[in-house]
Design a protein around this motif. Sequence first.
Motif, PDB file in Angstrom:
ATOM      1  N   THR A   1       6.719   8.099  -5.268  1.00  0.00           N
ATOM      2  CA  THR A   1       6.207   6.757  -5.728  1.00  0.00           C
ATOM      3  C   THR A   1       5.272   6.488  -4.252  1.00  0.00           C
ATOM      4  O   THR A   1       5.642   6.439  -3.025  1.00  0.00           O
ATOM      5  CB  THR A   1       7.507   5.628  -5.888  1.00  0.00           C
ATOM      6  OG1 THR A   1       8.125   5.857  -4.620  1.00  0.00           O
ATOM      7  CG2 THR A   1       8.049   5.736  -6.836  1.00  0.00           C
ATOM      8  N   ALA A   2       4.353   5.796  -4.609  1.00  0.00           N
ATOM      9  CA  ALA A   2       3.459   5.266  -3.561  1.00  0.00           C
ATOM     10  C   ALA A   2       3.900   4.108  -2.900  1.00  0.00           C
ATOM     11  O   ALA A   2       4.230   3.101  -3.677  1.00  0.00           O
ATOM     12  CB  ALA A   2       2.143   5.257  -3.997  1.00  0.00           C
ATOM     13  N   SER A   3       3.863   3.959  -1.707  1.00  0.00           N
ATOM     14  CA  SER A   3       4.178   2.828  -1.026  1.00  0.00           C
ATOM     15  C   SER A   3       3.042   1.855  -1.041  1.00  0.00           C
ATOM     16  O   SER A   3       1.966   2.175  -0.920  1.00  0.00           O
ATOM     17  CB  SER A   3       4.878   3.134   0.389  1.00  0.00           C
ATOM     18  OG  SER A   3       3.627   3.540   1.097  1.00  0.00           O
ATOM     19  N   MET A   4       3.501   0.625  -1.006  1.00  0.00           N
ATOM     20  CA  MET A   4       2.489  -0.295  -1.312  1.00  0.00           C
ATOM     21  C   MET A   4       1.776  -0.822   0.056  1.00  0.00           C
ATOM     22  O   MET A   4       2.508  -0.727   1.146  1.00  0.00           O
ATOM     23  CB  MET A   4       3.351  -1.848  -1.818  1.00  0.00           C
ATOM     24  CG  MET A   4       2.175  -2.854  -2.344  1.00  0.00           C
ATOM     25  SD  MET A   4       3.120  -4.048  -2.870  1.00  0.00           S
ATOM     26  CE  MET A   4       2.881  -5.337  -1.654  1.00  0.00           C
ATOM     27  N   VAL A   5       0.653  -0.922   0.159  1.00  0.00           N
ATOM     28  CA  VAL A   5      -0.067  -1.019   1.442  1.00  0.00           C
ATOM     29  C   VAL A   5      -0.208  -2.730   1.586  1.00  0.00           C
ATOM     30  O   VAL A   5      -0.367  -3.482   0.717  1.00  0.00           O
ATOM     31  CB  VAL A   5      -1.527  -0.682   1.369  1.00  0.00           C
ATOM     32  CG1 VAL A   5      -2.256  -1.044   2.423  1.00  0.00           C
ATOM     33  CG2 VAL A   5      -1.645   0.933   1.394  1.00  0.00           C
ATOM     34  N   HIS A   6       0.298  -3.046   2.823  1.00  0.00           N
ATOM     35  CA  HIS A   6       0.467  -4.650   2.982  1.00  0.00           C
ATOM     36  C   HIS A   6      -0.870  -4.756   3.472  1.00  0.00           C
ATOM     37  O   HIS A   6      -1.822  -4.212   4.352  1.00  0.00           O
ATOM     38  CB  HIS A   6       1.474  -4.880   4.072  1.00  0.00           C
ATOM     39  CG  HIS A   6       2.714  -4.828   3.181  1.00  0.00           C
ATOM     40  ND1 HIS A   6       3.337  -5.381   2.274  1.00  0.00           N
ATOM     41  CD2 HIS A   6       3.694  -3.971   3.588  1.00  0.00           C
ATOM     42  CE1 HIS A   6       4.451  -5.089   1.814  1.00  0.00           C
ATOM     43  NE2 HIS A   6       4.716  -4.064   2.788  1.00  0.00           N
ATOM     44  N   ASN A   7      -1.316  -6.352   3.156  1.00  0.00           N
ATOM     45  CA  ASN A   7      -2.604  -6.758   3.878  1.00  0.00           C
ATOM     46  C   ASN A   7      -2.027  -8.221   4.640  1.00  0.00           C
ATOM     47  O   ASN A   7      -1.236  -8.625   4.317  1.00  0.00           O
ATOM     48  CB  ASN A   7      -3.482  -7.141   3.053  1.00  0.00           C
ATOM     49  CG  ASN A   7      -4.287  -5.914   2.258  1.00  0.00           C
ATOM     50  OD1 ASN A   7      -4.954  -5.309   3.026  1.00  0.00           O
ATOM     51  ND2 ASN A   7      -3.819  -5.762   0.873  1.00  0.00           N
ATOM     52  N   CYS A   8      -2.602  -8.253   5.798  1.00  0.00           N
ATOM     53  CA  CYS A   8      -2.258  -9.689   6.358  1.00  0.00           C
ATOM     54  C   CYS A   8      -3.190 -10.504   5.964  1.00  0.00           C
ATOM     55  O   CYS A   8      -4.329 -10.314   5.776  1.00  0.00           O
ATOM     56  CB  CYS A   8      -2.711  -9.444   7.804  1.00  0.00           C
ATOM     57  SG  CYS A   8      -2.267 -10.849   8.965  1.00  0.00           S
ATOM     58  N   CYS A   9      -2.549 -11.894   5.583  1.00  0.00           N
ATOM     59  CA  CYS A   9      -3.238 -13.043   5.137  1.00  0.00           C
ATOM     60  C   CYS A   9      -3.980 -13.911   5.979  1.00  0.00           C
ATOM     61  O   CYS A   9      -4.436 -14.932   5.635  1.00  0.00           O
ATOM     62  CB  CYS A   9      -2.095 -13.730   4.124  1.00  0.00           C
ATOM     63  SG  CYS A   9      -0.882 -14.817   5.150  1.00  0.00           S
ATOM     64  N   VAL A  10      -3.934 -13.651   7.215  1.00  0.00           N
ATOM     65  CA  VAL A  10      -4.525 -14.546   8.283  1.00  0.00           C
ATOM     66  C   VAL A  10      -5.872 -13.952   8.082  1.00  0.00           C
ATOM     67  O   VAL A  10      -6.515 -13.112   7.958  1.00  0.00           O
ATOM     68  CB  VAL A  10      -4.077 -14.152   9.542  1.00  0.00           C
ATOM     69  CG1 VAL A  10      -4.928 -14.823  10.527  1.00  0.00           C
ATOM     70  CG2 VAL A  10      -2.530 -14.295   9.799  1.00  0.00           C
ATOM     71  N   PRO A  11      -6.744 -15.197   8.016  1.00  0.00           N
ATOM     72  CA  PRO A  11      -8.396 -15.119   7.938  1.00  0.00           C
ATOM     73  C   PRO A  11      -8.862 -14.227   9.233  1.00  0.00           C
ATOM     74  O   PRO A  11      -8.365 -14.579  10.269  1.00  0.00           O
ATOM     75  CB  PRO A  11      -8.734 -16.668   8.132  1.00  0.00           C
ATOM     76  CG  PRO A  11      -7.562 -17.430   7.808  1.00  0.00           C
ATOM     77  CD  PRO A  11      -6.380 -16.719   8.128  1.00  0.00           C
ATOM     78  N   GLU A  12      -9.847 -13.573   8.936  1.00  0.00           N
ATOM     79  CA  GLU A  12     -10.410 -12.716   9.771  1.00  0.00           C
ATOM     80  C   GLU A  12      -9.626 -11.642  10.285  1.00  0.00           C
ATOM     81  O   GLU A  12     -10.008 -10.729  11.284  1.00  0.00           O
ATOM     82  CB  GLU A  12     -11.079 -13.549  11.059  1.00  0.00           C
ATOM     83  CG  GLU A  12     -12.037 -14.694  10.711  1.00  0.00           C
ATOM     84  CD  GLU A  12     -12.481 -15.486  11.692  1.00  0.00           C
ATOM     85  OE1 GLU A  12     -12.549 -15.022  12.872  1.00  0.00           O
ATOM     86  OE2 GLU A  12     -12.661 -16.596  11.243  1.00  0.00           O
ATOM     87  N   CYS A  13      -8.610 -11.248   9.896  1.00  0.00           N
ATOM     88  CA  CYS A  13      -7.601 -10.225  10.331  1.00  0.00           C
ATOM     89  C   CYS A  13      -7.886  -9.034   9.133  1.00  0.00           C
ATOM     90  O   CYS A  13      -7.461  -9.228   8.327  1.00  0.00           O
ATOM     91  CB  CYS A  13      -6.057 -10.574  10.428  1.00  0.00           C
ATOM     92  SG  CYS A  13      -5.051  -9.134  11.035  1.00  0.00           S
ATOM     93  N   PRO A  14      -8.413  -8.114   9.887  1.00  0.00           N
ATOM     94  CA  PRO A  14      -8.671  -6.903   8.930  1.00  0.00           C
ATOM     95  C   PRO A  14      -7.336  -5.705   8.685  1.00  0.00           C
ATOM     96  O   PRO A  14      -7.640  -4.982   8.091  1.00  0.00           O
ATOM     97  CB  PRO A  14      -9.709  -6.106   9.700  1.00  0.00           C
ATOM     98  CG  PRO A  14      -9.448  -6.491  11.144  1.00  0.00           C
ATOM     99  CD  PRO A  14      -8.880  -7.598  11.094  1.00  0.00           C
ATOM    100  N   LYS A  15      -6.342  -6.483   9.189  1.00  0.00           N
ATOM    101  CA  LYS A  15      -5.370  -5.361   9.165  1.00  0.00           C
ATOM    102  C   LYS A  15      -4.797  -5.119   7.762  1.00  0.00           C
ATOM    103  O   LYS A  15      -4.252  -5.886   7.053  1.00  0.00           O
ATOM    104  CB  LYS A  15      -4.183  -5.829  10.103  1.00  0.00           C
ATOM    105  CG  LYS A  15      -3.106  -4.705  10.360  1.00  0.00           C
ATOM    106  CD  LYS A  15      -3.660  -3.638  11.054  1.00  0.00           C
ATOM    107  CE  LYS A  15      -2.896  -2.521  10.831  1.00  0.00           C
ATOM    108  NZ  LYS A  15      -3.664  -1.368  10.743  1.00  0.00           N
ATOM    109  N   ALA A  16      -4.769  -3.802   7.399  1.00  0.00           N
ATOM    110  CA  ALA A  16      -4.198  -3.157   6.177  1.00  0.00           C
ATOM    111  C   ALA A  16      -3.400  -2.014   6.658  1.00  0.00           C
ATOM    112  O   ALA A  16      -4.034  -1.192   7.350  1.00  0.00           O
ATOM    113  CB  ALA A  16      -4.894  -3.236   5.153  1.00  0.00           C
ATOM    114  N   GLY A  17      -2.050  -1.739   5.999  1.00  0.00           N
ATOM    115  CA  GLY A  17      -1.644  -0.477   6.536  1.00  0.00           C
ATOM    116  C   GLY A  17      -0.508  -0.629   7.700  1.00  0.00           C
ATOM    117  O   GLY A  17      -0.560  -1.823   8.047  1.00  0.00           O
ATOM    118  N   TYR A  18      -0.316   0.534   8.343  1.00  0.00           N
ATOM    119  CA  TYR A  18       0.928   0.277   9.169  1.00  0.00           C
ATOM    120  C   TYR A  18       0.538   0.674  10.594  1.00  0.00           C
ATOM    121  O   TYR A  18       1.412   0.717  11.341  1.00  0.00           O
ATOM    122  CB  TYR A  18       2.120   1.138   8.640  1.00  0.00           C
ATOM    123  CG  TYR A  18       2.656   0.352   7.427  1.00  0.00           C
ATOM    124  CD1 TYR A  18       3.393  -0.548   7.621  1.00  0.00           C
ATOM    125  CD2 TYR A  18       2.566   0.802   6.365  1.00  0.00           C
ATOM    126  CE1 TYR A  18       4.188  -1.401   6.583  1.00  0.00           C
ATOM    127  CE2 TYR A  18       3.007   0.230   5.274  1.00  0.00           C
ATOM    128  CZ  TYR A  18       3.981  -0.876   5.382  1.00  0.00           C
ATOM    129  OH  TYR A  18       4.482  -1.661   4.247  1.00  0.00           O
TER     130      TYR A  18
END
Length: 97
Positions: free
Chosen positions: A1-18
């Motif tokens: 199973t592929a793990s879900m990639v999380h995204n940060c909901c903060v504006p201007e934060c490009p963070k996705a992944g771990y």
Amino acid sequence: TASMVHNCCVPECPKAGYRIQDGRKVSFHKIPSREQIRLKWIHAIKRDPGKHFTISKHTKVCSLHFHEDDFTVDQFPINHKLRPNAVPSVFDFTPKL
């Protein structure tokens, strides 16, 4: 199973992944259900729930928006367990003093 990639909901934060570029782990934290602290988070991230932003179980804020002392000391950085009253406070849009 592929793990879900999380995204940060903060504006201007490009963070996705771990991981960030230097290899440090990033953790993602659900917006709390306790209303008093939940409202502080919503105010801090400058997002009002409405047409363009809804809070679900997948809405997360990444650990880059918290100070190290917002996490329990015995778990940092392995588990990134937030203290119960921690509020995100590290943002690019915060004026530098």
